[in-house]
Scaffold this motif. Structure first.
Motif, PDB file in Angstrom:
ATOM      1  N   ALA A 114      36.849  37.456  47.620  1.00 26.09           N
ATOM      2  CA  ALA A 114      38.254  36.649  47.810  1.00 26.09           C
ATOM      3  C   ALA A 114      39.011  37.258  46.720  1.00 26.09           C
ATOM      4  CB  ALA A 114      37.964  35.138  47.898  1.00 26.09           C
ATOM      5  N   GLY A 115      38.529  37.465  45.365  1.00 26.43           N
ATOM      6  CA  GLY A 115      39.401  37.813  44.219  1.00 26.43           C
ATOM      7  C   GLY A 115      39.977  39.345  44.339  1.00 26.43           C
ATOM      8  N   VAL A 116      39.283  40.170  45.168  1.00 28.41           N
ATOM      9  CA  VAL A 116      39.692  41.496  45.174  1.00 28.41           C
ATOM     10  C   VAL A 116      40.879  41.407  46.251  1.00 28.41           C
ATOM     11  CG1 VAL A 116      38.903  43.635  45.994  1.00 28.41           C
ATOM     12  CG2 VAL A 116      37.772  42.629  44.549  1.00 28.41           C
ATOM     13  N   GLU A 117      40.574  40.683  47.447  1.00 23.23           N
ATOM     14  CA  GLU A 117      41.851  40.440  48.473  1.00 23.23           C
ATOM     15  C   GLU A 117      42.889  39.997  47.962  1.00 23.23           C
ATOM     16  OE1 GLU A 117      41.583  41.777  51.561  1.00 23.23           O
ATOM     17  OE2 GLU A 117      39.685  42.654  50.869  1.00 23.23           O
ATOM     18  N   ALA A 118      42.776  38.942  47.140  1.00 23.23           N
ATOM     19  CA  ALA A 118      43.728  38.052  46.547  1.00 23.23           C
ATOM     20  C   ALA A 118      44.693  39.130  45.527  1.00 23.23           C
ATOM     21  CB  ALA A 118      43.447  36.997  45.776  1.00 23.23           C
ATOM     22  N   ALA A 119      43.698  39.719  44.935  1.00 25.39           N
ATOM     23  CA  ALA A 119      44.421  40.610  43.752  1.00 25.39           C
ATOM     24  C   ALA A 119      45.161  41.882  44.359  1.00 25.39           C
ATOM     25  CB  ALA A 119      43.495  41.327  42.582  1.00 25.39           C
ATOM     26  N   SER A 120      44.762  42.353  45.566  1.00 28.68           N
ATOM     27  CA  SER A 120      45.263  43.258  46.333  1.00 28.68           C
ATOM     28  C   SER A 120      46.537  43.078  46.897  1.00 28.68           C
ATOM     29  CB  SER A 120      44.288  44.024  47.265  1.00 28.68           C
ATOM     30  OG  SER A 120      43.197  44.559  46.888  1.00 28.68           O
ATOM     31  N   ALA A 121      46.448  41.763  47.645  1.00 27.12           N
ATOM     32  CA  ALA A 121      47.675  41.114  48.182  1.00 27.12           C
ATOM     33  C   ALA A 121      48.908  40.884  47.118  1.00 27.12           C
ATOM     34  CB  ALA A 121      47.549  39.828  48.802  1.00 27.12           C
ATOM     35  N   VAL A 122      48.356  40.556  46.087  1.00 26.57           N
ATOM     36  CA  VAL A 122      49.725  40.254  45.018  1.00 26.57           C
ATOM     37  C   VAL A 122      50.159  41.534  44.234  1.00 26.57           C
ATOM     38  CG1 VAL A 122      50.004  39.028  42.704  1.00 26.57           C
ATOM     39  CG2 VAL A 122      48.568  37.795  44.197  1.00 26.57           C
ATOM     40  N   LEU A 123      49.313  42.334  44.102  1.00 22.45           N
ATOM     41  CA  LEU A 123      49.667  43.794  43.542  1.00 22.45           C
ATOM     42  C   LEU A 123      50.297  44.619  44.653  1.00 22.45           C
ATOM     43  CD1 LEU A 123      46.705  44.320  41.090  1.00 22.45           C
ATOM     44  CD2 LEU A 123      48.957  43.469  40.462  1.00 22.45           C
ATOM     45  N   GLY A 124      49.896  44.399  45.912  1.00 19.47           N
ATOM     46  CA  GLY A 124      50.486  45.388  46.905  1.00 19.47           C
ATOM     47  C   GLY A 124      49.906  46.488  47.070  1.00 19.47           C
ATOM     48  N   ARG A 125      48.484  46.789  46.469  1.00 15.36           N
ATOM     49  CA  ARG A 125      47.843  48.128  46.480  1.00 15.36           C
ATOM     50  C   ARG A 125      46.374  47.623  46.261  1.00 15.36           C
ATOM     51  NH1 ARG A 125      46.329  48.777  41.311  1.00 15.36           N
ATOM     52  NH2 ARG A 125      47.597  48.068  39.572  1.00 15.36           N
ATOM     53  N   GLU A 126      45.705  48.757  46.293  1.00 12.26           N
ATOM     54  CA  GLU A 126      43.898  48.463  46.209  1.00 12.26           C
ATOM     55  C   GLU A 126      43.977  48.374  44.610  1.00 12.26           C
ATOM     56  OE1 GLU A 126      40.088  51.091  46.526  1.00 12.26           O
ATOM     57  OE2 GLU A 126      41.674  51.301  48.361  1.00 12.26           O
ATOM     58  N   VAL A 127      43.199  47.520  44.114  1.00 10.19           N
ATOM     59  CA  VAL A 127      42.732  47.189  42.754  1.00 10.19           C
ATOM     60  C   VAL A 127      41.862  48.295  42.047  1.00 10.19           C
ATOM     61  CG1 VAL A 127      43.440  44.797  42.890  1.00 10.19           C
ATOM     62  CG2 VAL A 127      41.096  45.496  43.233  1.00 10.19           C
ATOM     63  N   GLY A 128      41.934  48.469  41.017  1.00 12.34           N
ATOM     64  CA  GLY A 128      41.110  49.510  40.344  1.00 12.34           C
ATOM     65  C   GLY A 128      39.927  48.904  39.618  1.00 12.34           C
ATOM     66  N   PRO A 129      38.836  49.399  39.121  1.00 12.87           N
ATOM     67  CA  PRO A 129      37.915  48.810  38.333  1.00 12.87           C
ATOM     68  C   PRO A 129      37.971  47.799  37.399  1.00 12.87           C
ATOM     69  CG  PRO A 129      37.737  51.483  38.433  1.00 12.87           C
ATOM     70  CD  PRO A 129      39.197  50.817  38.663  1.00 12.87           C
ATOM     71  N   PHE A 130      38.868  47.833  36.501  1.00  7.54           N
ATOM     72  CA  PHE A 130      39.254  47.008  35.437  1.00  7.54           C
ATOM     73  C   PHE A 130      39.338  45.662  36.094  1.00  7.54           C
ATOM     74  CE2 PHE A 130      42.174  44.667  32.609  1.00  7.54           C
ATOM     75  CZ  PHE A 130      41.249  44.540  31.348  1.00  7.54           C
ATOM     76  N   ILE A 131      40.100  45.636  37.182  1.00  9.01           N
ATOM     77  CA  ILE A 131      40.456  44.403  37.827  1.00  9.01           C
ATOM     78  C   ILE A 131      39.357  43.804  38.587  1.00  9.01           C
ATOM     79  CG2 ILE A 131      41.927  43.157  39.563  1.00  9.01           C
ATOM     80  CD1 ILE A 131      44.302  44.818  38.646  1.00  9.01           C
ATOM     81  N   VAL A 132      38.547  44.746  39.304  1.00  4.80           N
ATOM     82  CA  VAL A 132      37.343  44.227  39.957  1.00  4.80           C
ATOM     83  C   VAL A 132      36.284  43.845  38.982  1.00  4.80           C
ATOM     84  CG1 VAL A 132      35.445  45.371  41.460  1.00  4.80           C
ATOM     85  CG2 VAL A 132      37.690  45.791  41.702  1.00  4.80           C
ATOM     86  N   ASN A 133      36.162  44.519  37.876  1.00  2.00           N
ATOM     87  CA  ASN A 133      35.349  43.928  36.833  1.00  2.00           C
ATOM     88  C   ASN A 133      35.640  42.580  36.314  1.00  2.00           C
ATOM     89  OD1 ASN A 133      32.704  45.692  36.044  1.00  2.00           O
ATOM     90  ND2 ASN A 133      34.421  47.115  36.527  1.00  2.00           N
ATOM     91  N   GLY A 134      36.942  42.136  35.968  1.00  2.00           N
ATOM     92  CA  GLY A 134      37.458  41.039  35.422  1.00  2.00           C
ATOM     93  C   GLY A 134      37.120  39.842  36.703  1.00  2.00           C
ATOM     94  N   ILE A 135      37.485  40.142  37.944  1.00  2.00           N
ATOM     95  CA  ILE A 135      36.895  39.437  39.046  1.00  2.00           C
ATOM     96  C   ILE A 135      35.459  39.122  39.135  1.00  2.00           C
ATOM     97  CG2 ILE A 135      37.064  39.120  41.619  1.00  2.00           C
ATOM     98  CD1 ILE A 135      39.776  40.755  41.672  1.00  2.00           C
ATOM     99  N   ASN A 136      34.858  40.265  38.811  1.00  2.00           N
ATOM    100  CA  ASN A 136      33.295  39.950  38.889  1.00  2.00           C
ATOM    101  C   ASN A 136      32.874  38.990  37.751  1.00  2.00           C
ATOM    102  OD1 ASN A 136      30.443  40.349  39.551  1.00  2.00           O
ATOM    103  ND2 ASN A 136      30.431  41.749  37.968  1.00  2.00           N
ATOM    104  N   LEU A 137      33.408  38.895  36.475  1.00  2.90           N
ATOM    105  CA  LEU A 137      33.176  38.252  35.408  1.00  2.90           C
ATOM    106  C   LEU A 137      33.590  36.780  35.649  1.00  2.90           C
ATOM    107  CD1 LEU A 137      34.093  40.682  32.352  1.00  2.90           C
ATOM    108  CD2 LEU A 137      31.757  39.775  33.183  1.00  2.90           C
ATOM    109  N   VAL A 138      34.569  36.620  36.267  1.00  2.91           N
ATOM    110  CA  VAL A 138      34.923  35.234  36.489  1.00  2.91           C
ATOM    111  C   VAL A 138      33.829  34.549  37.643  1.00  2.91           C
ATOM    112  CG1 VAL A 138      36.931  33.760  37.653  1.00  2.91           C
ATOM    113  CG2 VAL A 138      37.655  35.571  36.062  1.00  2.91           C
TER     114      VAL A 138
END
Length: 149
Positions: free
Chosen positions: A99-123
């Protein structure tokens, strides 16, 4: 038992649980990044496998240190409950990552990178740790019911 003593006991349990959890989290993050960044796995699959690897440490650390004073209802039943609780927590963590990766991708309008994916994973780890502590304390490693005379 006084309210203060009860809170002190819970704080001690929490500190031991968090220590075991910190080690398990380091294992989970390491395996997650190995699978995701080195081997190119998708984030959700990497999350599930990394969580399962870290659970081995979590079981033994919590059974033998955090909740060692708790009733042992039998290794088989305890392991079954541990696996069921962690299956639910792993599913919750994977759902949160997805859900976090999908939401971040939708907000950013692009595929998210490792930094954001790891932030989502930590949350997701923080949320799941809270749920997991409550379930370990109340279901898996619960205290024995008082014996009636």
């Amino acid at each position: 038992m006084s309210q203060r003593a009860r809170w002190r006991r819970i704080a001690g349990l929490g500190a031991r649980f968090l220590t075991v959890g910190a080690i398990s989290t380091l294992i989970e993050i390491g395996v997650f990044n190995l699978l995701y960044l080195v081997f190119g796995w998708d984030p959700v699959s990497a999350k599930v496998v990394a969580s399962l690897v870290a659970l081995v440490n979590a079981y033994f650390g919590n059974r033998e240190w955090t909740f060692r004073h708790r009733d042992r209802r039998g290794r088989t039943q305890e392991i079954v409950l541990f696996v069921l609780v962690n299956a639910a927590c792993t599913a919750l963590g994977a759902l949160l990552v997805w859900a976090g990766v999908e939401a971040a991708s939708a907000v950013l309008g692009r595929e998210v990178g490792p930094f954001i994916v790891n932030g989502i994973n930590l949350v997701s780890i923080v949320i799941v740790v809270l749920v997991r502590f409550w379930l370990y304390h109340s279901v898996v490693f619960r205290t024995a019911p008082p014996k009636t005379p």
